[in-house]
Design an enzyme around this catalytic site. Structure first.
Site, short mmCIF file in Angstrom:
data_model
loop_
_atom_site.label_atom_id
_atom_site.label_comp_id
_atom_site.label_asym_id
_atom_site.label_seq_id
_atom_site.Cartn_x
_atom_site.Cartn_y
_atom_site.Cartn_z
N HIS A 18 37.57 33.23 51.49
CA HIS A 18 39.05 33.56 50.89
C HIS A 18 39.47 32.22 49.89
O HIS A 18 40.29 32.21 49.64
CB HIS A 18 40.16 34.65 50.66
N LYS A 50 40.50 28.84 48.43
CA LYS A 50 40.37 27.83 47.11
C LYS A 50 40.28 26.01 48.01
O LYS A 50 41.41 26.25 48.06
CB LYS A 50 40.70 29.02 46.45
N HIS A 66 47.48 35.32 39.46
CA HIS A 66 46.49 35.51 40.88
C HIS A 66 47.11 34.68 41.81
O HIS A 66 46.43 34.51 43.12
CB HIS A 66 45.26 35.01 40.45
N LYS A 125 49.20 33.34 44.98
CA LYS A 125 49.95 33.93 45.98
C LYS A 125 51.50 32.53 46.98
O LYS A 125 50.38 31.87 46.75
CB LYS A 125 48.87 34.20 47.26
#
Length: 580
Positions: free
Chosen positions: A244, A246, A466, A468
């Site tokens: 996950h 990025k 999107h 966090k």
């Protein structure tokens, strides 16, 4: 079995299946926009951003009707009874239903993916950005915190001044690019290549991904026209984990840069969603012959980044690791917080996940006045299984981490159904918010913590998050004790969960974020920025991306749950949401 959502370029077996949209509110055959038949997945399974199964198979959105047909009502009754879907980060998925093989399962037709519709609204949904959309210089950049939001199409220009689009990140403004490494969860390779300026478009790229089997083959197939692209597959040895993280590693003639962000490498993530990133300074090369430990920052960022990369145990990254050692990262002011899959004991427990955050907060934050009244805020786009009550994880080990050095109330910022319905994208924005009915029904206690998404301060109230973020904020919401931007959603898979009587922590996924601590900036707290846009290069206030204080859901509001229908009111595009 299909599910309707938004957007990733590849479909992998570890996802929830596909979303389809019909032009009538009734079940429709599974066809993509080019009218090719599509094979259904035999059973749903796990995945961190559940919407991965999309943008390949979509037709026309369901238009709102004031009197839905009986088929919609029947469908709603059966679907609200419970889908066999699990949230992206549930640790124990429901068993897959047994079903008789269909003829199409036995002899699937070859799937055509040459023309992937890029949005459930149709191929014409995306508008080309105006000529003045992109920055031509760096004058509006705040280089103190180096925290930036993504540009959003369709909002007033002032709210994009100082925000960044991927085209800008990869442009010559930031350096003469020689090579790049793209760590991500979701890739649309043709689109990604187009984001590089023509002069850098054939420079070597390594894609670090977590794909396996058929989805890996599809990703490799996507890259065939681009011989400059190579792959590095992240090891995922624990069930239901995902890659996950990025991150971009950008190598220039002039040096090296790191970008840690929240956006997938697909167009929709850079269009009308709220995303965030940390962009490093340009790191110069060290003098020839310098030891690899030279060029360390006061936050140990260099050694922590190297340790994170070494955790991949990937020969493809060996050269990157050696190159980073040759650069001076001493100007870095943030701390790296990563997760890597594994079970850790002893001192290794504090290397990853929420125990890493706990360690940094305990070592580098100082007591503040009325500390017990400072709020903890968490804001995210996906929610895993928290357990049957708050003591199982959230209000136990995770709360202990977030309230290090004090106790406080918790606020969780997550979009409501109304937030999604009235967003720029409309209901399809909910495809990026994969909170399932199965998970939600098991943890109704969690919903009392929920606050809606409101971001007037950044002009992004209608751009669904999107991003966090997690932070500790003063009782009057004017000061921050710390701030974290990360890929990690609210889940045990992302943050880790203690095992064996708290002597071991188990982490399922790769995640990455950066922690801002005032001490690294010679400050006691961060003042909260009241005017985030247009960005100021001189402001010492921190640009929190949403409004403070957060607003609790009204009595009529519900959290967005992505796999049940919403047909009572149309969205901003006149459509309803009908999972089929």
């Amino acid at each position: 079995f299909t599910v309707y959502g938004l957007l990733c370029a590849t479909i992998k077996d570890s996802q929830h299946g596909k979303w389809t949209i019909s032009d009538k509110p009734k079940l429709s055959p599974k066809r993509n926009e080019d009218n090719h038949s599509v094979k259904e997945p035999s059973a749903p399974s796990m995945g961190s951003e559940a919407r991965k199964a999309t943008h390949v198979n979509q037709t026309i959105p369901v238009k709102y009707e004031s009197n839905p047909s009986p088929s919609v009502k029947r469908k709603r009754e059966t679907e609200e009874a419970g889908w066999n879907l699990s949230s992206s980060d549930d640790e124990t998925p429901p068993p897959a239903p047994k079903k008789e093989p269909k003829k199409s399962d036995v002899n699937p037709k070859k799937k055509t993916e040459d023309k992937r519709p890029s949005s459930p609204h149709g191929t014409s949904y995306y508008k080309e950005e105006p000529a003045d959309f992109f920055e031509t210089n760096l004058l509006s950049m705040n280089d103190m915190y180096r925290f930036y939001l993504n540009k959003v199409t369709g909002i007033p220009k002032k709210f994009n001044t100082g925000a960044l689009h991927i085209k800008e990140i990869l442009s010559p403004m930031f350096g003469t690019l020689k090579e790049s490494v793209q760590f991500n969860y979701c890739f649309d390779i043709p689109w990604m290549v187009e984001q590089y300026p023509p002069e850098f478009r054939d420079k070597p790229v390594i894609l670090v991904h977590g794909e396996k089997r058929e989805s890996k083959a599809r990703l490799i197939e996507q890259a065939k026209p681009y011989p400059h692209i190579r792959f590095c597959q992240a090891k995922l040895d624990i069930a239901f984990g995902t890659h996950h993280t990025k991150m971009m590693l950008l190598w220039y003639e002039e040096g090296f840069r790191v970008i840690i962000l929240t956006s997938n490498l697909i167009r929709a993530d850079w269009y009308q969603k709220t995303q965030g990133m940390w962009m490093s300074p340009l790191y110069p090369r060290l003098p020839e012959g310098s030891p690899g430990t030279a060029g360390e920052s006061p936050t140990n960022f260099k050694s922590d980044l190297l340790e994170y990369l070494e955790a991949y145990r990937a020969p493809e990254l060996a050269e990157c690791i050696d190159r980073i050692k040759q650069h001076d990262l001493s100007e870095t002011r943030v701390y790296l917080i990563g997760s890597t899959p594994g079970r850790y004991q002893g001192p290794a427990m504090e290397k990853w996940g929420h125990l890493r955050l706990r360690k940094l907060l305990s070592e580098h934050t100082k007591p503040v006045q009325n500390e017990e009244r400072w709020h903890v805020l968490g804001q995210f786009s996906s929610i895993g299984s928290m357990g049957l009550d708050k003591t199982k994880w959230l209000a136990a080990e995770f709360q202990r981490t977030l309230t290090t050095l004090g106790k406080a109330g918790k606020s969780l910022v997550y979009p409501s159904v109304e937030n999604v319905r009235t967003s720029l994208e409309g209901y399809p924005a909910g495809g990026s918010l994969p909170y399932s009915i199965q998970t939600a029904q098991k943890q109704l206690w969690l919903h009392s913590y929920f606050h809606g998404w409101h971001a007037d301060v950044t002009g992004r109230s209608n751009a669904m998050p999107h991003i966090k973020t997690y932070m500790r904020v003063s009782p009057d919401f004017t000061q921050l004790a710390w701030f974290l931007v990360t890929s990690a959603n609210l889940s045990k898979a992302a943050w880790g969960a203690l095992e064996k009587n708290n002597t071991q922590i188990m982490v399922r996924s790769y995640e990455l974020g950066v922690l801002y601590l005032p001490s690294a900036f010679n400050m006691s707290t961060f003042p909260v920025e009241k005017n985030v846009f247009p960005a100021s290069s001189s402001s010492k206030c921190f640009p929190v991306p949403f409004d403070l204080p957060p607003q609790h859901y009204s009595s009529k509001e519900q959290p967005w749950i992505w796999n049940i229908p919403y047909t009572q009111a149309p969205d901003t595009h006149g459509n309803v949401w009908v999972p089929s």
